[in-house]
Design a protein around this motif. Structure first.
Motif, mmCIF file in Angstrom:
data_model
loop_
_atom_site.group_PDB
_atom_site.id
_atom_site.type_symbol
_atom_site.label_atom_id
_atom_site.label_comp_id
_atom_site.label_asym_id
_atom_site.label_seq_id
_atom_site.Cartn_x
_atom_site.Cartn_y
_atom_site.Cartn_z
ATOM 1 N N VAL A 156 -8.066 13.252 -7.093
ATOM 2 C CA VAL A 156 -7.042 12.912 -6.107
ATOM 3 C C VAL A 156 -5.672 12.936 -6.768
ATOM 4 O O VAL A 156 -5.506 12.457 -7.901
ATOM 5 C CB VAL A 156 -7.310 11.512 -5.497
ATOM 6 N N ASP A 157 -4.683 13.495 -6.076
ATOM 7 C CA ASP A 157 -3.303 13.505 -6.550
ATOM 8 C C ASP A 157 -2.712 12.099 -6.412
ATOM 9 O O ASP A 157 -2.751 11.507 -5.328
ATOM 10 C CB ASP A 157 -2.482 14.517 -5.751
ATOM 11 N N MET A 158 -2.150 11.566 -7.482
ATOM 12 C CA MET A 158 -1.636 10.202 -7.462
ATOM 13 C C MET A 158 -0.363 10.070 -6.641
ATOM 14 O O MET A 158 -0.133 9.043 -6.011
ATOM 15 C CB MET A 158 -1.368 9.730 -8.894
ATOM 16 N N ALA A 159 0.477 11.082 -6.642
ATOM 17 C CA ALA A 159 1.762 10.994 -5.941
ATOM 18 C C ALA A 159 1.603 11.107 -4.432
ATOM 19 O O ALA A 159 2.243 10.382 -3.663
ATOM 20 C CB ALA A 159 2.715 12.068 -6.457
ATOM 21 N N THR A 160 0.737 12.035 -3.993
ATOM 22 C CA THR A 160 0.580 12.285 -2.549
ATOM 23 C C THR A 160 -0.643 11.602 -1.960
ATOM 24 O O THR A 160 -0.791 11.552 -0.735
ATOM 25 C CB THR A 160 0.478 13.788 -2.281
ATOM 26 N N GLN A 161 -1.532 11.104 -2.824
ATOM 27 C CA GLN A 161 -2.808 10.516 -2.413
ATOM 28 C C GLN A 161 -3.691 11.513 -1.654
ATOM 29 O O GLN A 161 -4.528 11.131 -0.830
ATOM 30 C CB GLN A 161 -2.618 9.250 -1.555
ATOM 31 N N PRO A 169 0.822 -1.214 0.000
ATOM 32 C CA PRO A 169 0.000 0.000 0.000
ATOM 33 C C PRO A 169 0.856 1.265 0.000
ATOM 34 O O PRO A 169 1.909 1.323 0.651
ATOM 35 C CB PRO A 169 -0.816 -0.126 1.284
ATOM 36 N N LEU A 170 0.382 2.270 -0.733
ATOM 37 C CA LEU A 170 1.071 3.555 -0.805
ATOM 38 C C LEU A 170 0.333 4.645 -0.046
ATOM 39 O O LEU A 170 0.914 5.693 0.263
ATOM 40 C CB LEU A 170 1.220 3.987 -2.274
ATOM 41 N N GLY A 171 -0.932 4.421 0.242
ATOM 42 C CA GLY A 171 -1.732 5.410 0.943
ATOM 43 C C GLY A 171 -3.194 5.262 0.577
ATOM 44 O O GLY A 171 -3.571 4.439 -0.257
ATOM 45 N N SER A 172 -4.040 6.067 1.218
ATOM 46 C CA SER A 172 -5.466 6.052 0.916
ATOM 47 C C SER A 172 -6.047 7.418 1.223
ATOM 48 O O SER A 172 -5.439 8.224 1.941
ATOM 49 C CB SER A 172 -6.193 4.973 1.720
ATOM 50 N N THR A 173 -7.221 7.671 0.686
ATOM 51 C CA THR A 173 -7.897 8.940 0.943
ATOM 52 C C THR A 173 -9.403 8.742 0.834
ATOM 53 O O THR A 173 -9.879 7.901 0.069
ATOM 54 C CB THR A 173 -7.440 10.033 -0.041
ATOM 55 N N GLU A 174 -10.142 9.531 1.603
ATOM 56 C CA GLU A 174 -11.591 9.483 1.554
ATOM 57 C C GLU A 174 -12.086 10.334 0.385
ATOM 58 O O GLU A 174 -11.587 11.430 0.138
ATOM 59 C CB GLU A 174 -12.192 9.985 2.859
#
Length: 412
Positions: free
Chosen positions: A251-256, A216-221
């Motif tokens: 959503v920004d792909m690099a920063t999530q 996993p690289l991250g997640s966001t609502e």
């Protein structure tokens, strides 16, 4: 079949008939016509005609005609994949596939099609002479398959088991599984092949994974009930359709990081990204309009009227035209890519649900789920500009066709 006037004047001898077939193979086949004896294409065709009629003898050898394009139509209710020859508009094969199939995709760099069924089975089909070569067991269910850019790997959701399934396409089998806690509702792979984005309608989150390491690289609502997604060509942003409300999320792909919630006025189900990534057309299932979003600024540019229930669309590569299938009124609309003016609206059947351009972009094929047919339309801009109706013919293909692809005859 469309006949060239020059061919029609040649008569009916055996050689003349052979010439007609050859020239039609050129007309409907691969767009890269060969040159013969070092002459331009037009001269090569003239030499070919003369040789076939015996008028001259230059010792030249007739080049083999390219294979005509084939449209592969997926029939959900009859559980078949029909192959339609686009040189003479007839069904040349019909293969039984897993029950209730929903998607057919071309595997990159191969001569294979993958047919995805919600039962969890993925049929591997070889073409141009179609046959089932393997069946991959993805799990209890299967949805939203995506291929790596080189076609060596595939990724598919198994929503019933809350799993992301990794498939080794060369070996033709599942290589790994990754379980999630919440319900999975969508998946997309970045164009660079590095990042997988998983949508969860249970938690209203997007989860980002490394396609290579599976970590996993991250997640966001995001918004309510995230589903279909579109990722910009440079893999910088992902847009998700929040199907439970009238908006999309960026959503920004690099920063999530969430960049914006974009209110669009309709509940979105289909996101059509222009080839250059600068604009996105958003369609809704019960709408009579489409929303154009500026993907750089993440805001609404314009809302345009459409046919009833626009269901699918496809752009020409040069963005000059956009074709929209309107499931509610049985039409296909052709829009000018610059002015956004409707140039043609053609009645094709009852409920068009899927469409695809031939690789040379001369023809548009449209699957009609209620009429059980495939419509073939002229797609070149010159014809679109001057014709009221673009329809060439319709072909019966099977019960409830819902998806269609037209691979390059070279398998590229």
């Amino acid at each position: 079949m469309i006949h060239d006037a020059a061919v029609a004047n040649f008569g009916t001898t055996e050689k003349q008939t052979e010439l007609t077939h050859t020239l039609h193979a050129f007309e409907f086949g691969h767009n890269g016509l060969r040159r013969d004896c070092g002459r331009p294409v037009a001269a090569a065709l003239a030499v070919l005609a003369a040789c076939a009629l015996g008028a001259i003898s230059l010792g030249c050898r007739r080049p083999p005609p390219p294979k005509p394009y084939t449209a592969f139509v997926l029939n959900n209710q009859s559980a078949t994949l029909a192959a339609v020859n686009l040189a003479d508009f007839r069904v040349v094969a019909s293969l039984a596939v897993a029950p209730q199939p929903e998607r057919v995709l071309v595997r990159p760099g191969s001569r294979q099609l993958y047919v995805v069924s919600p039962t969890g089975k993925i049929n591997v089909i070889a073409y141009p002479d179609p046959r089932v070569t393997a069946t991959i067991e993805a799990g209890k269910s299967a949805k939203d398959l995506a291929f790596s850019p080189d076609g060596q790997a595939a990724y598919v959701l198994d929503p019933d088991d809350h799993e992301l399934v990794f498939v080794d396409c060369e070996a033709g089998k599942v290589s790994a599984r990754l379980r999630f806690q919440n319900e999975l509702s969508g998946m997309a792979l970045s164009p660079d092949g590095k990042t997988l984005v998983i949508a969860s309608s249970g938690s209203n989150h997007l989860t980002f994974l490394s396609a290579q390491t599976r970590k996993p690289l991250g997640s966001t609502e995001v918004g309510k009930d995230p589903g279909p997604m579109a990722i910009l060509p440079d893999s910088s942003r992902v847009f998700v359709a929040d199907t439970g409300e009238a908006k999309i999320s960026a959503v920004d792909m690099a920063t999530q990081n969430l960049l914006a919630h974009v209110e669009i006025g309709i509940r979105p189900t289909t996101l059509l990204l222009k080839p250059d990534g600068g604009e996105m057309y958003v369609l809704g299932p019960q709408a009579t309009s489409m929303v154009i979003v500026d993907t750089f600024h993440a805001n609404v540019e314009q809302t345009l009227p459409s046919g009833r229930e626009p269901a699918a669309g496809v752009f020409r590569r040069d963005e000059s035209l956009l074709y929209i299938a309107n499931a509610g009124d049985g039409t296909v609309s052709a829009l000018d890519g610059q002015t956004r003016e409707v140039l043609a609206a053609t009645h094709v059947g009852v409920e068009p649900r899927a469409l695809a351009l031939t690789p040379d972009e001369r023809f548009l094929v449209v699957a009609d789920s209620t009429a059980s047919s495939l419509a073939v339309l002229h797609a070149d801009p010159a014809t679109v500009m001057k014709s009221r109706s673009l329809l060439i013919t319709t072909v019966g293909v099977g019960s409830r066709p819902i998806d269609v692809v037209v691979p390059d005859w070279l398998g590229k």
